[in-house]
Design an enzyme around this catalytic site. Structure first.
Site, mmCIF file in Angstrom:
data_model
loop_
_atom_site.group_PDB
_atom_site.id
_atom_site.type_symbol
_atom_site.label_atom_id
_atom_site.label_comp_id
_atom_site.label_asym_id
_atom_site.label_seq_id
_atom_site.Cartn_x
_atom_site.Cartn_y
_atom_site.Cartn_z
ATOM 1 N N GLU A 178 -11.338 -3.414 -3.210
ATOM 2 C CA GLU A 178 -10.311 -2.481 -3.687
ATOM 3 C C GLU A 178 -10.116 -2.699 -5.187
ATOM 4 O O GLU A 178 -9.481 -3.659 -5.604
ATOM 5 C CB GLU A 178 -9.002 -2.736 -2.939
ATOM 6 C CG GLU A 178 -9.137 -2.635 -1.442
ATOM 7 C CD GLU A 178 -8.077 -3.450 -0.708
ATOM 8 O OE1 GLU A 178 -6.881 -3.221 -0.936
ATOM 9 O OE2 GLU A 178 -8.442 -4.342 0.069
ATOM 10 N N HIS A 236 -9.566 2.139 0.063
ATOM 11 C CA HIS A 236 -9.469 1.038 1.031
ATOM 12 C C HIS A 236 -10.562 1.095 2.097
ATOM 13 O O HIS A 236 -10.358 0.663 3.239
ATOM 14 C CB HIS A 236 -8.077 1.043 1.676
ATOM 15 C CG HIS A 236 -7.627 -0.288 2.139
ATOM 16 N ND1 HIS A 236 -8.122 -0.895 3.262
ATOM 17 C CD2 HIS A 236 -6.728 -1.148 1.627
ATOM 18 C CE1 HIS A 236 -7.534 -2.070 3.433
ATOM 19 N NE2 HIS A 236 -6.677 -2.253 2.442
ATOM 20 N N HIS A 244 0.809 -1.231 0.000
ATOM 21 C CA HIS A 244 0.000 0.000 0.000
ATOM 22 C C HIS A 244 0.840 1.279 0.000
ATOM 23 O O HIS A 244 0.536 2.243 0.721
ATOM 24 C CB HIS A 244 -0.959 -0.001 1.190
ATOM 25 C CG HIS A 244 -2.034 -1.060 1.113
ATOM 26 N ND1 HIS A 244 -2.492 -1.584 -0.077
ATOM 27 C CD2 HIS A 244 -2.745 -1.709 2.098
ATOM 28 C CE1 HIS A 244 -3.433 -2.485 0.168
ATOM 29 N NE2 HIS A 244 -3.597 -2.590 1.466
#
Ligand code: BGC
Length: 345
Positions: free
Chosen positions: A309, A170, A96
């Protein structure tokens, strides 16, 4: 630059309300109606922005993640003959966007509005070398809440050096209301005949496999909990669902198509996700364990929320057979995802 941290509220004619902070471009709250018209907050998160900032164990509640969402193996990739080393923050891997990803920076925010929508445009300049990525990357994320009850997320970026990019949102949803238990009875459909299996560190093995006759066949409606504990090596690797599904796109790889639909039988709320992206990470909140306490003072239980996502496939910079994630100078990164809220009896 140096805008202070604030929160903005978007409202629509359907009575839906979305709150966004410019810290991490985080969606902190989404109020929607159930089948009886009762409103609940359907996303996990905290009451105060400080709680996002000070969180030790970041679950990325509500955030935009990037420069590359999901994992890049060993935090390394090769591009145009050079090897790049990224910050590692998940075992030996990059997750991420790294240690200070786009979820942990302050964006410039500007309220916008037009016929049938209220929105917030957020921009951020990610410097050359940030978290190990090449190039100055100008990023823009625009949220629009429409009177048709869609939250449209539009992602744009340009760069001055070739760089991988894979932005996503997210948010953890619980359609019965955040903090109201697990999402195991929510019924899910994912519009994907195939998925990308992972190794024990959740790195894709590079193959694309059929979901047929596996717990990953979510092509017709199934409660999330029905097969989540089935004996299956992929579920063991993900500790549940934590996989990239290869969306059915027919002959148009960039078309806006249904990615997933989730229905909560208790409240009647429905979430549909449409995207121009080739994949969606379906994450069933396997790392939540009851330690984090959310907005209404209730603990976020194991599998107390799910994420959808939309994305290019994880570890794409190291996987030549996956769709391209490299953005080059002169090109425009531009992709949209729609979250549509409704309810049925
Ligand atoms: C990943 C999970 C990870 C989570 C972080 C998800 O996108 O797929 O593996 O643990 O983000 O909270």
């Amino acid at each position: 630059m140096n805008q202070s941290i604030d929160t903005w509220t978007l409202k629509n004619a359907a009575g839906t309300e979305v709150k966004v902070t410019n810290y991490g471009a985080i969606i902190t709250s989404i109020l929607t109606k159930d089948r009886h018209g009762n409103v609940a907050d359907v996303v996990l998160g905290y009451n105060r922005v400080e709680d996002y900032i000070n969180a030790v164990d970041k679950p990325y509640f509500g955030a935009v993640v990037g420069r590359c969402g999901n994992r890049i193996a060993k935090g390394k990739f090769m591009l145009d003959g050079a090897t790049y080393t990224l910050a590692t923050n998940n075992n030996a891997n990059h997750l991420h966007g790294g240690v200070i990803g786009f979820d942990s920076v302050v964006w410039e925010a500007k309220p916008i509005s037009g016929a049938g929508y209220q929105g917030l445009a957020l921009t951020y300049l990610s410097q050359d070398g940030e978290e190990g990525y090449p190039g100055n990357l100008n990023v823009k994320v625009t949220y629009r809440l429409t009177d048709d009850n869609e939250l449209i997320v539009e992602y744009e970026a340009t760069t001055d050096k070739a760089t991988p990019i894979n932005l996503t949102q997210h948010t953890y949803f619980n359609l019965a209301g955040e903090g109201s238990g697990t999402i195991l009875d929510h019924e899910v459909i994912i519009n994907a005949d195939r998925y990308t299996p992972i190794d024990v560190e959740s790195i894709p093995m590079g193959t694309i496999e059929s979901v047929k006759s596996t717990p990953f066949d979510l092509t017709s409606s199934k409660p999330i909990g029905r097969e989540i504990n089935a004996p299956n090596q992929q579920l063991e690797h993900g500790l549940g669902y934590d996989h990239n599904f290869v969306l059915n796109k027919g002959d148009s790889p960039d078309a806006m198509t249904l990615a997933a639909r989730v229905y909560d039988p208790k409240s009647g709320r429905v979430l549909e996700v449409f995207t121009e992206e080739p994949g969606v990470q379906f994450y069933s909140g396997n790392f939540l364990d009851g330690r984090l306490v959310g907005k209404s003072g209730k603990p976020y239980l194991h599998r107390g929320g799910f994420c959808l996502e939309t994305q290019h496939f994880p570890d794409s910079p190291n996987q030549p057979d996956f769709p391209n994630t490299i953005l080059r100078p002169g090109e425009n990164y531009h992709t949209k995802t729609h979250f549509r809220f409704s309810s049925i009896n």
